[in-house]
Design a protein around this motif. Structure first.
Motif, PDB file in Angstrom:
ATOM      1  N   GLU A   8       0.814  -1.225   0.000  1.00 27.08           N
ATOM      2  CA  GLU A   8       0.000   0.000   0.000  1.00 27.08           C
ATOM      3  C   GLU A   8       0.843   1.268   0.000  1.00 27.08           C
ATOM      4  N   LYS A   9       1.904   1.295   0.808  1.00 28.47           N
ATOM      5  CA  LYS A   9       2.768   2.479   0.846  1.00 28.47           C
ATOM      6  C   LYS A   9       3.435   2.704  -0.507  1.00 28.47           C
ATOM      7  N   ASP A  10       3.950   1.634  -1.083  1.00 29.44           N
ATOM      8  CA  ASP A  10       4.600   1.758  -2.386  1.00 29.44           C
ATOM      9  C   ASP A  10       3.612   2.214  -3.463  1.00 29.44           C
ATOM     10  N   GLN A  11       2.378   1.741  -3.370  1.00 33.35           N
ATOM     11  CA  GLN A  11       1.345   2.180  -4.316  1.00 33.35           C
ATOM     12  C   GLN A  11       1.121   3.676  -4.184  1.00 33.35           C
ATOM     13  N   ALA A  12       1.085   4.178  -2.953  1.00 34.43           N
ATOM     14  CA  ALA A  12       0.901   5.618  -2.725  1.00 34.43           C
ATOM     15  C   ALA A  12       2.092   6.393  -3.286  1.00 34.43           C
ATOM     16  N   TYR A  13       3.310   5.870  -3.107  1.00 33.16           N
ATOM     17  CA  TYR A  13       4.499   6.535  -3.659  1.00 33.16           C
ATOM     18  C   TYR A  13       4.423   6.592  -5.177  1.00 33.16           C
ATOM     19  N   LEU A  14       4.041   5.485  -5.781  1.00 26.99           N
ATOM     20  CA  LEU A  14       3.937   5.440  -7.243  1.00 26.99           C
ATOM     21  C   LEU A  14       2.884   6.405  -7.762  1.00 26.99           C
ATOM     22  N   GLU A  15       1.772   6.484  -7.045  1.00 30.13           N
ATOM     23  CA  GLU A  15       0.715   7.417  -7.436  1.00 30.13           C
ATOM     24  C   GLU A  15       1.227   8.863  -7.349  1.00 30.13           C
ATOM     25  N   ARG A  16       1.992   9.161  -6.298  1.00 30.03           N
ATOM     26  CA  ARG A  16       2.524  10.515  -6.090  1.00 30.03           C
ATOM     27  C   ARG A  16       3.486  10.934  -7.200  1.00 30.03           C
ATOM     28  N   ILE A  17       4.281  10.005  -7.695  1.00 30.38           N
ATOM     29  CA  ILE A  17       5.311  10.345  -8.685  1.00 30.38           C
ATOM     30  C   ILE A  17       4.881  10.057 -10.119  1.00 30.38           C
ATOM     31  N   GLN A  18       3.615   9.751 -10.308  1.00 33.39           N
ATOM     32  CA  GLN A  18       3.129   9.333 -11.626  1.00 33.39           C
ATOM     33  C   GLN A  18       3.436  10.353 -12.727  1.00 33.39           C
ATOM     34  N   ASN A  19       3.191  11.613 -12.501  1.00 33.44           N
ATOM     35  CA  ASN A  19       3.396  12.642 -13.529  1.00 33.44           C
ATOM     36  C   ASN A  19       4.494  13.617 -13.123  1.00 33.44           C
ATOM     37  N   VAL A  20       5.559  13.084 -12.531  1.00 36.78           N
ATOM     38  CA  VAL A  20       6.641  13.917 -12.016  1.00 36.78           C
ATOM     39  C   VAL A  20       7.952  13.482 -12.661  1.00 36.78           C
ATOM     40  N   ASN A  21       8.852  14.447 -12.863  1.00 36.31           N
ATOM     41  CA  ASN A  21      10.204  14.130 -13.299  1.00 36.31           C
ATOM     42  C   ASN A  21      10.884  13.442 -12.118  1.00 36.31           C
ATOM     43  N   PHE A  22      10.961  12.122 -12.151  1.00 39.70           N
ATOM     44  CA  PHE A  22      11.418  11.345 -11.005  1.00 39.70           C
ATOM     45  C   PHE A  22      12.849  11.695 -10.614  1.00 39.70           C
ATOM     46  N   SER A  23      13.724  11.836 -11.577  1.00 40.61           N
ATOM     47  CA  SER A  23      15.119  12.167 -11.298  1.00 40.61           C
ATOM     48  C   SER A  23      15.219  13.505 -10.574  1.00 40.61           C
ATOM     49  N   GLY A  24      14.536  14.508 -11.068  1.00 40.34           N
ATOM     50  CA  GLY A  24      14.543  15.827 -10.437  1.00 40.34           C
ATOM     51  C   GLY A  24      13.923  15.791  -9.057  1.00 40.34           C
ATOM     52  N   TYR A  25      12.862  15.028  -8.903  1.00 37.78           N
ATOM     53  CA  TYR A  25      12.166  14.898  -7.622  1.00 37.78           C
ATOM     54  C   TYR A  25      13.100  14.305  -6.569  1.00 37.78           C
ATOM     55  N   VAL A  26      13.782  13.237  -6.919  1.00 39.52           N
ATOM     56  CA  VAL A  26      14.697  12.582  -5.985  1.00 39.52           C
ATOM     57  C   VAL A  26      15.858  13.506  -5.644  1.00 39.52           C
ATOM     58  N   LYS A  27      16.387  14.210  -6.630  1.00 38.90           N
ATOM     59  CA  LYS A  27      17.498  15.127  -6.377  1.00 38.90           C
ATOM     60  C   LYS A  27      17.080  16.254  -5.433  1.00 38.90           C
ATOM     61  N   ARG A  28      15.852  16.768  -5.597  1.00 39.37           N
ATOM     62  CA  ARG A  28      15.358  17.811  -4.678  1.00 39.37           C
ATOM     63  C   ARG A  28      15.206  17.268  -3.253  1.00 39.37           C
ATOM     64  N   LEU A  29      14.725  16.021  -3.125  1.00 41.87           N
ATOM     65  CA  LEU A  29      14.605  15.408  -1.806  1.00 41.87           C
ATOM     66  C   LEU A  29      15.979  15.253  -1.149  1.00 41.87           C
ATOM     67  N   ILE A  30      16.965  14.854  -1.926  1.00 41.74           N
ATOM     68  CA  ILE A  30      18.323  14.707  -1.396  1.00 41.74           C
ATOM     69  C   ILE A  30      18.868  16.064  -0.976  1.00 41.74           C
ATOM     70  N   GLU A  31      18.656  17.079  -1.807  1.00 45.12           N
ATOM     71  CA  GLU A  31      19.123  18.432  -1.474  1.00 45.12           C
ATOM     72  C   GLU A  31      18.471  18.927  -0.184  1.00 45.12           C
ATOM     73  N   LYS A  32      17.173  18.705  -0.045  1.00 42.97           N
ATOM     74  CA  LYS A  32      16.448  19.117   1.159  1.00 42.97           C
ATOM     75  C   LYS A  32      17.003  18.394   2.382  1.00 42.97           C
ATOM     76  N   ASP A  33      17.280  17.114   2.249  1.00 43.97           N
ATOM     77  CA  ASP A  33      17.831  16.334   3.345  1.00 43.97           C
ATOM     78  C   ASP A  33      19.209  16.853   3.752  1.00 43.97           C
ATOM     79  N   ILE A  34      20.041  17.178   2.783  1.00 43.79           N
ATOM     80  CA  ILE A  34      21.377  17.712   3.069  1.00 43.79           C
ATOM     81  C   ILE A  34      21.269  19.027   3.818  1.00 43.79           C
ATOM     82  N   ARG A  35      20.396  19.935   3.345  1.00 39.76           N
ATOM     83  CA  ARG A  35      20.223  21.227   4.016  1.00 39.76           C
ATOM     84  C   ARG A  35      19.709  21.040   5.440  1.00 39.76           C
ATOM     85  N   GLN A  36      18.756  20.138   5.630  1.00 41.34           N
ATOM     86  CA  GLN A  36      18.180  19.904   6.955  1.00 41.34           C
ATOM     87  C   GLN A  36      19.247  19.363   7.903  1.00 41.34           C
ATOM     88  N   ARG A  37      20.074  18.473   7.439  1.00 40.21           N
ATOM     89  CA  ARG A  37      21.116  17.895   8.300  1.00 40.21           C
ATOM     90  C   ARG A  37      22.151  18.949   8.682  1.00 40.21           C
TER      91      ARG A  37
END
Length: 77
Positions: free
Chosen positions: A17-46
């Motif tokens: 179910e969780k993975d299904q929700a993740y897939l639904e969230r990223i369905q129409n998103v540039n996945f590479s850019g999305y992941v890179k933004r998440l990594i950048e946010k994580d780096i800044r937060q740390r």
């Protein structure tokens, strides 16, 4: 493919179910850019957490100190 690129893959279980929700969230998103933004946010937060932690250690404060981070906690110094 360019020799300058590194590819990292992510797997999703369509029966989970969780993975299904993740897939639904990223369905129409540039996945590479999305992941890179998440990594950048994580780096800044740390970096913020490390900076705040150093400031708390250096300060001489009476009473509770709230430290922001992954899990909020209330510490007495």
């Amino acid at each position: 493919m360019s020799k300058n690129k590194v590819i990292k893959s992510v797997s999703f279980n369509v029966k989970n179910e969780k993975d299904q929700a993740y897939l639904e969230r990223i369905q129409n998103v540039n996945f590479s850019g999305y992941v890179k933004r998440l990594i950048e946010k994580d780096i800044r937060q740390r970096k913020v957490i490390k900076t705040e932690h150093k400031q708390v250690q250096q300060a001489n404060i009476d009473g509770p100190v709230i430290i922001r981070g992954a899990g909020l906690s209330l510490k007495s110094v």
